[in-house]
Design an enzyme around this catalytic site. Structure first.
Site, PDB file in Angstrom:
ATOM      1  N   ARG A 188      -0.507  -8.035  13.829  1.00  0.00           N
ATOM      2  CA  ARG A 188      -1.021  -7.037  12.869  1.00  0.00           C
ATOM      3  C   ARG A 188      -1.877  -7.705  11.793  1.00  0.00           C
ATOM      4  O   ARG A 188      -2.872  -7.138  11.357  1.00  0.00           O
ATOM      5  CB  ARG A 188       0.143  -6.273  12.234  1.00  0.00           C
ATOM      6  CG  ARG A 188       0.770  -5.301  13.229  1.00  0.00           C
ATOM      7  CD  ARG A 188       2.121  -4.796  12.770  1.00  0.00           C
ATOM      8  NE  ARG A 188       2.044  -4.095  11.521  1.00  0.00           N
ATOM      9  CZ  ARG A 188       2.999  -4.133  10.587  1.00  0.00           C
ATOM     10  NH1 ARG A 188       4.078  -4.869  10.769  1.00  0.00           N
ATOM     11  NH2 ARG A 188       2.863  -3.451   9.489  1.00  0.00           N
ATOM     12  N   ARG A 201      11.365  -1.782  10.813  1.00  0.00           N
ATOM     13  CA  ARG A 201      10.327  -1.357  11.757  1.00  0.00           C
ATOM     14  C   ARG A 201      10.218  -2.394  12.866  1.00  0.00           C
ATOM     15  O   ARG A 201      10.124  -3.585  12.566  1.00  0.00           O
ATOM     16  CB  ARG A 201       8.975  -1.249  11.036  1.00  0.00           C
ATOM     17  CG  ARG A 201       8.833   0.013  10.239  1.00  0.00           C
ATOM     18  CD  ARG A 201       7.589   0.011   9.405  1.00  0.00           C
ATOM     19  NE  ARG A 201       6.368  -0.406  10.089  1.00  0.00           N
ATOM     20  CZ  ARG A 201       5.149  -0.313   9.556  1.00  0.00           C
ATOM     21  NH1 ARG A 201       4.997   0.198   8.347  1.00  0.00           N
ATOM     22  NH2 ARG A 201       4.089  -0.706  10.216  1.00  0.00           N
ATOM     23  N   ARG A 218      11.399  -6.222   4.785  1.00  0.00           N
ATOM     24  CA  ARG A 218      11.180  -4.784   4.544  1.00  0.00           C
ATOM     25  C   ARG A 218      12.146  -3.929   5.362  1.00  0.00           C
ATOM     26  O   ARG A 218      12.401  -4.194   6.527  1.00  0.00           O
ATOM     27  CB  ARG A 218       9.741  -4.442   4.913  1.00  0.00           C
ATOM     28  CG  ARG A 218       9.440  -2.951   4.867  1.00  0.00           C
ATOM     29  CD  ARG A 218       7.993  -2.690   4.708  1.00  0.00           C
ATOM     30  NE  ARG A 218       7.241  -2.866   5.948  1.00  0.00           N
ATOM     31  CZ  ARG A 218       5.932  -2.657   6.024  1.00  0.00           C
ATOM     32  NH1 ARG A 218       5.249  -2.292   4.949  1.00  0.00           N
ATOM     33  NH2 ARG A 218       5.292  -2.822   7.149  1.00  0.00           N
ATOM     34  N   ARG A 223      -9.227   2.120   8.827  1.00  0.00           N
ATOM     35  CA  ARG A 223      -8.801   0.764   9.147  1.00  0.00           C
ATOM     36  C   ARG A 223      -9.915  -0.026   9.836  1.00  0.00           C
ATOM     37  O   ARG A 223      -9.710  -1.163  10.209  1.00  0.00           O
ATOM     38  CB  ARG A 223      -7.644   0.881  10.128  1.00  0.00           C
ATOM     39  CG  ARG A 223      -6.360   0.337   9.572  1.00  0.00           C
ATOM     40  CD  ARG A 223      -5.405  -0.177   9.733  1.00  0.00           C
ATOM     41  NE  ARG A 223      -4.140  -0.539   9.992  1.00  0.00           N
ATOM     42  CZ  ARG A 223      -3.031   0.013   9.580  1.00  0.00           C
ATOM     43  NH1 ARG A 223      -3.054   1.112   8.887  1.00  0.00           N
ATOM     44  NH2 ARG A 223      -1.891  -0.515   9.876  1.00  0.00           N
ATOM     45  N   LYS A 273       0.821  -1.224   0.000  1.00  0.00           N
ATOM     46  CA  LYS A 273       0.000   0.000   0.000  1.00  0.00           C
ATOM     47  C   LYS A 273       0.848   1.263   0.000  1.00  0.00           C
ATOM     48  O   LYS A 273       0.621   2.160  -0.792  1.00  0.00           O
ATOM     49  CB  LYS A 273      -0.855   0.087   1.278  1.00  0.00           C
ATOM     50  CG  LYS A 273      -2.010  -0.820   1.364  1.00  0.00           C
ATOM     51  CD  LYS A 273      -2.856  -0.480   2.586  1.00  0.00           C
ATOM     52  CE  LYS A 273      -2.102  -0.432   3.907  1.00  0.00           C
ATOM     53  NZ  LYS A 273      -1.510  -1.661   4.377  1.00  0.00           N
TER      54      LYS A 273
HETATM   55  P1  AMP Z   1       1.054   0.973   9.080  1.00  0.00           P
HETATM   56  O1  AMP Z   1       2.277   1.754   8.779  1.00  0.00           O
HETATM   57  O2  AMP Z   1      -0.117   1.399   8.251  1.00  0.00           O
HETATM   58  O3  AMP Z   1       1.293  -0.518   9.050  1.00  0.00           O
HETATM   59  O4  AMP Z   1       0.654   1.332  10.595  1.00  0.00           O
HETATM   60  C1  AMP Z   1       1.529   1.050  11.670  1.00  0.00           C
HETATM   61  C2  AMP Z   1       0.754   1.087  12.978  1.00  0.00           C
HETATM   62  O5  AMP Z   1       0.191   2.392  13.175  1.00  0.00           O
HETATM   63  C3  AMP Z   1      -0.413   0.125  13.061  1.00  0.00           C
HETATM   64  O6  AMP Z   1      -0.033  -1.180  13.461  1.00  0.00           O
HETATM   65  C4  AMP Z   1      -1.277   0.818  14.133  1.00  0.00           C
HETATM   66  O7  AMP Z   1      -0.757   0.623  15.427  1.00  0.00           O
HETATM   67  C5  AMP Z   1      -1.088   2.293  13.785  1.00  0.00           C
HETATM   68  N1  AMP Z   1      -2.098   2.753  12.796  1.00  0.00           N
HETATM   69  C6  AMP Z   1      -1.872   3.184  11.518  1.00  0.00           C
HETATM   70  N2  AMP Z   1      -3.010   3.546  10.915  1.00  0.00           N
HETATM   71  C7  AMP Z   1      -3.991   3.340  11.815  1.00  0.00           C
HETATM   72  C8  AMP Z   1      -5.416   3.518  11.794  1.00  0.00           C
HETATM   73  N3  AMP Z   1      -6.044   3.965  10.708  1.00  0.00           N
HETATM   74  N4  AMP Z   1      -6.106   3.214  12.930  1.00  0.00           N
HETATM   75  C9  AMP Z   1      -5.487   2.774  14.041  1.00  0.00           C
HETATM   76  N5  AMP Z   1      -4.162   2.564  14.118  1.00  0.00           N
HETATM   77  C10 AMP Z   1      -3.415   2.843  13.032  1.00  0.00           C
END
Ligand code: AMP
Length: 221
Positions: free
Chosen positions: A172, A161, A128, A89, A14
């Site tokens: 996740r 990360r 990654r 989300r 994404k």
């Molecule tokens: P990502 O980079 O999109 O994988 O997001 C990393 C982390 O940020 C996720 O595992 C959540 O803890 C938090 N996060 C990101 N976007 C959201 C969202 N829309 N709602 C809640 N938590 C989020």
């Protein structure tokens, strides 16, 4: 001016695709995960509030997330159209987004769903690496940087990360299937879902997304 959402599991590509497609279509890329990681790196109040959630791989509470994304959406550059990556989300976030946009006379035009098999997601997440400075994403197997540990774009340091470590990845993915995957049916019912196969090279997937959006008449060139 278009408002597009990119949905997909962690590791589906994404972020990489949202950033490339946003450049091509002259839209602003807004990633909720990047906004949280920036807040964390800068040690802001928001960063302190969300640290534990990110470390565990669970969702940050809607109240905090929605407020942060809405603030970002109200910045002047978002007027030219957006690609949202990582938000919404869950259903409450999708509904909050819809009503906030409706208040400004706007709506989500399309939702690009990038589909990748679970085994491939696991392999991508473990390989990654990210740039600390510009957030560019690398895959140590498929798209490694030219110099090990350094970002090709800005020379920044690459890191893994902490939430890409195996135990957190599993959490996740569970969260994704339980809370985020229902959005796919939700947007399909609204006639907004554009499904794209996310396996294969980065450039190939970009081509698929742009051509799918062209078929939807969102891209005319
Ligand atoms: P990502 O980079 O999109 O994988 O997001 C990393 C982390 O940020 C996720 O595992 C959540 O803890 C938090 N996060 C990101 N976007 C959201 C969202 N829309 N709602 C809640 N938590 C989020």
């Amino acid at each position: 001016m278009y408002n597009i959402i990119f949905v997909g599991a962690p590791g589906a590509g994404k972020g990489t695709q949202a950033s490339t497609v946003a450049q091509k279509l002259n839209l602003v890329h807004i990633s909720s995960g990047d906004l949280f990681r920036q807040a964390l790196a800068q040690g802001t109040e928001l960063g302190k509030q969300v640290k534990a959630y990110l470390e565990k791989g669970v969702l940050v509470p809607d109240r905090i997330t929605i407020q942060m994304v809405m603030e970002r959406l109200s910045a002047p550059d978002a007027e030219k159209g957006i690609i949202l990556d990582g938000f919404p989300r869950n259903l409450p976030q999708a509904e909050a987004l819809e009503s906030a946009l409706a208040q400004q006379g706007k709506a989500i035009d399309k939702v690009v769903y990038i589909e990748v098999a679970e085994a491939e997601l696991l392999s991508r997440l473990s390989n990654r690496r990210l740039c600390r400075r510009c957030q560019a994403v690398y895959n140590m197997v498929n798209s490694p940087p030219s110099i090990e540990g350094k970002c090709d774009k800005c020379g920044g340091e690459l890191y893994q990360r902490p939430d890409d470590e195996p135990e957190t990845v599993k959490k996740r993915l569970d969260v994704y299937f339980a809370e985020t995957a229902p959005l796919i049916a939700y947007y399909r019912r609204q006639g907004k879902l554009v499904e794209v196969a996310g396996e294969g090279g980065v450039a190939e997937v970009t081509r698929r997304i742009v051509s799918a959006l062209r078929e939807e008449k969102l891209v005319t060139r």
